[in-house]
Design an enzyme around this catalytic site. Structure first.
Site, short mmCIF file in Angstrom:
data_model
loop_
_atom_site.label_atom_id
_atom_site.label_comp_id
_atom_site.label_asym_id
_atom_site.label_seq_id
_atom_site.Cartn_x
_atom_site.Cartn_y
_atom_site.Cartn_z
N SER A 70 0.83 -1.22 0.00
CA SER A 70 0.00 0.00 0.00
C SER A 70 0.86 1.26 0.00
O SER A 70 0.34 2.36 0.13
CB SER A 70 -0.95 0.00 1.21
N ASN A 124 -2.27 -2.17 13.20
CA ASN A 124 -3.72 -1.99 13.13
C ASN A 124 -4.17 -0.71 13.82
O ASN A 124 -4.96 0.06 13.27
CB ASN A 124 -4.44 -3.20 13.72
N HIS A 162 -39.52 24.79 -11.28
CA HIS A 162 -39.75 23.89 -12.43
C HIS A 162 -39.04 24.39 -13.68
O HIS A 162 -39.51 24.16 -14.80
CB HIS A 162 -41.25 23.75 -12.75
N SER A 222 -12.44 24.84 -28.85
CA SER A 222 -12.66 23.54 -29.48
C SER A 222 -11.58 23.36 -30.55
O SER A 222 -11.09 24.33 -31.10
CB SER A 222 -14.05 23.54 -30.12
N LYS A 251 -15.89 28.49 -30.51
CA LYS A 251 -16.28 27.95 -29.21
C LYS A 251 -15.53 28.56 -28.03
O LYS A 251 -14.36 28.90 -28.11
CB LYS A 251 -16.06 26.43 -29.18
N GLU A 283 -17.95 22.25 -16.05
CA GLU A 283 -18.33 20.91 -16.53
C GLU A 283 -17.51 19.83 -15.82
O GLU A 283 -18.02 18.78 -15.43
CB GLU A 283 -18.11 20.78 -18.04
N TYR A 319 -9.74 -6.04 12.82
CA TYR A 319 -9.05 -5.59 11.60
C TYR A 319 -9.04 -6.70 10.55
O TYR A 319 -8.75 -7.86 10.84
CB TYR A 319 -7.60 -5.17 11.92
N GLN A 344 -7.54 -1.98 4.11
CA GLN A 344 -6.45 -1.26 3.45
C GLN A 344 -6.97 -0.51 2.21
O GLN A 344 -6.38 0.47 1.78
CB GLN A 344 -5.35 -2.26 3.04
N1 ARG Z 1 -1.08 -1.17 5.28
C1 ARG Z 1 -2.05 -1.60 6.25
C2 ARG Z 1 -3.36 -0.84 6.03
O1 ARG Z 1 -3.33 0.14 5.37
C3 ARG Z 1 -1.56 -1.39 7.64
C4 ARG Z 1 -2.10 -2.35 8.64
C5 ARG Z 1 -1.61 -3.71 8.36
N2 ARG Z 1 -1.97 -4.61 9.41
C6 ARG Z 1 -1.76 -5.92 9.29
N3 ARG Z 1 -2.09 -6.65 10.28
N4 ARG Z 1 -1.25 -6.45 8.22
O2 ARG Z 1 -4.40 -1.20 6.51
#
Ligand code: ARG
Length: 459
Positions: A23, A110, A156, A278, A284, A291, A318, A323
């Site tokens: 992540s 967590n 309306h 355009s 235009k 938009e 958790y 994630q």
């Molecule tokens: N990258 C994880 C998240 O965004 C962090 C927590 C990960 N916890 C675990 N037990 N693997 O949620």
């Protein structure tokens, strides 16, 4: 890749697992909050005698160095790290040695990620709020210049009654003011419940002081159940709902700006720098900014559905599903901020075409209610007055003239109560200015609204 969490497992994972598990590309944005949380954690552990003051000192100094180096660019965030928490801890241990390995005592990723993202939400709720205040300032200034500019008010999408352009703009100001109050609400609730110290899910055997750690981070209280705290993302849903509502307001205003800028309406003119051309039609001049904001609203709504769906059916506590919470959140925040910034400028620069607005307001028998109100003041019950006025309108439609141009003798065919003062009463300016009830469209009433909004944003 070898992992810090190599425990029960060998800690070597397949490439595809690394790819789906990682992540860092998303949560790298959280490095400041992650480090702030870790500094508070080290201080709390030292206060409680879990680590020594020297160890805490080394951790804090190491963490501050990492923050400074990431910010300056001296330290690049490793794109192959699993997440921002692992990255910071790995660099810390590489820099200060074994003491770095103490940081994760009485903590889990967590509660750490729950904390980092909550800190992010709290700060961003505030910065969105600040931007809305700026937008309100611009709306109030524009409205003040236009309290006397008459335009048709619609219901309306049909001409209904004359209003001022100032009143129309202040309607949006009221929407955005509610947005501020929703953001404040959400922020207060977030500040009341610090998740840190919930650890993996069940709390910890160490003698931690959660209130103290929370207070170091600006929280006013702690979340009361560790299992709830590590899996709670209600504030994501709340904040993303607030953001979706803001976009709904921006999108409504976008739609009007797009309409007002058409040749059919011609109510406003957007300076060249705020329009695009355009590639084929040389004439235009397109209102793309409005938009795009209208279009981006769809994505922000989608993000809200995304988090709701991710959370649905998730058992305690958790789960890695969560994630997936960050991408929609970050996207909504960044999109909403960009759109508000765009609107701060658009509202400021749009040029009002007073003449077109007035010419348009003259069409559609927009002063028919005033005709009825006139008869009521002369003593006729409203329902009868409504009827008589309806007949006069229909007579004028047949004759092809506006109400205010009907000769007095013809008015008198419908009621003896009608006198020469009818012409002043039917004048669009009179119609607009006489609507002086609280919240109405008279210049005085609009000024009160402007003062109300200004008092709100000063706070
Ligand atoms: N990258 C994880 C998240 O965004 C962090 C927590 C990960 N916890 C675990 N037990 N693997 O949620």
């Amino acid at each position: 890749m070898d992992k810090l969490w190599a425990g029960r497992t060998a800690g070597t994972t397949a490439n595809l697992v690394d790819e789906i598990n990682s992540s860092i590309a998303v949560d790298r944005r959280l490095y400041k909050r992650d480090i702030a949380g870790s500094i508070a954690h080290a201080k709390m552990m030292a206060k409680q005698g879990i680590i020594t003051q020297q160890e805490a000192g080394a951790l804090v100094e190491g963490l501050e160095g990492i923050e400074a180096d990431i910010t300056s660019g001296a330290l690049a965030i490793d794109p192959t790290a699993e997440d921002i928490h692992m990255f910071v801890e790995t660099v810390l241990t590489a820099r200060i040695g074994d003491t770095g390995k103490m940081l994760h005592t009485a903590r889990s990723r967590n509660d750490q990620v729950a904390l980092d993202t909550k800190l992010y939400c709290i700060e961003e709720a505030e910065s969105v709020r600040d931007l809305i205040c700026e937008l309100l300032r611009v709306l109030a200034d524009k409205a003040e210049k236009n309290t006397g500019v008459i335009m048709p008010g619609y219901t309306h999408m049909q001409h209904a009654q004359p209003v001022s352009f100032g009143q129309h703009l202040m309607a949006y100001a009221m929407m955005f003011e509610r947005d501020i109050s929703r953001l404040d609400d959400c922020r207060t609730r977030m500040l009341e419940r610090s998740p840190i110290g919930s650890c993996a899910l069940a709390g910890t055997t160490f003698d931690i002081d959660r209130e103290y750690e929370a207070s170091l981070l600006g929280f006013t209280g702690i979340a009361m159940n560790s299992m709830d705290a590590v899996s709670d993302r209600d504030h994501f849903v709340e904040l993303m709902s607030d953001l979706a509502i803001i976009m709904m307001h921006i999108s409504r205003l976008s739609e009007e700006i797009i309409m007002w800028a058409t040749s059919e309406f011609g109510f406003i003119h957007l300076p060249d720098e705020y329009t695009t051309g355009s590639s084929i039609m040389p004439q235009k001049k397109n209102p793309d900014v409005a938009e795009l904001c209208r279009g981006k609203t769809g994505r922000v709504y989608g993000n809200l559905m995304s988090i709701l769906t991710t959370l649905k059916g998730m058992p305690l506590a958790y789960n890695k599903d969560i994630q997936e919470d960050k991408e929609p959140l970050f996207d909504s925040i960044e999109t909403v901020k960009l759109c508000i910034e765009a609107f701060i400028e658009i509202v400021d620069v749009m040029e009002v075409n007073e003449v077109s607005m007035y010419e348009s307001a003259k069409k559609g028998y927009i002063n028919a209610t005033d005709m009825a109100d006139y008869l009521v003041v002369k003593g006729m019950p409203f329902r009868d007055a409504y009827n008589v006025s309806g007949k006069i309108v229909s007579y004028c439609v047949g004759r092809g003239c506006p109400l205010e141009e009907l000769p007095l003798e013809e008015f008198k065919m419908f009621s003896d109560l009608i006198e020469d003062d009818i012409y002043h009463r039917l004048d669009l300016r009179t119609c607009m200015e006489k609507r002086n009830s609280a919240g109405g469209t008279s210049p005085e009433s609009v000024m009160k609204q402007i003062e109300y909004i200004r008092s709100k944003i000063e706070k």
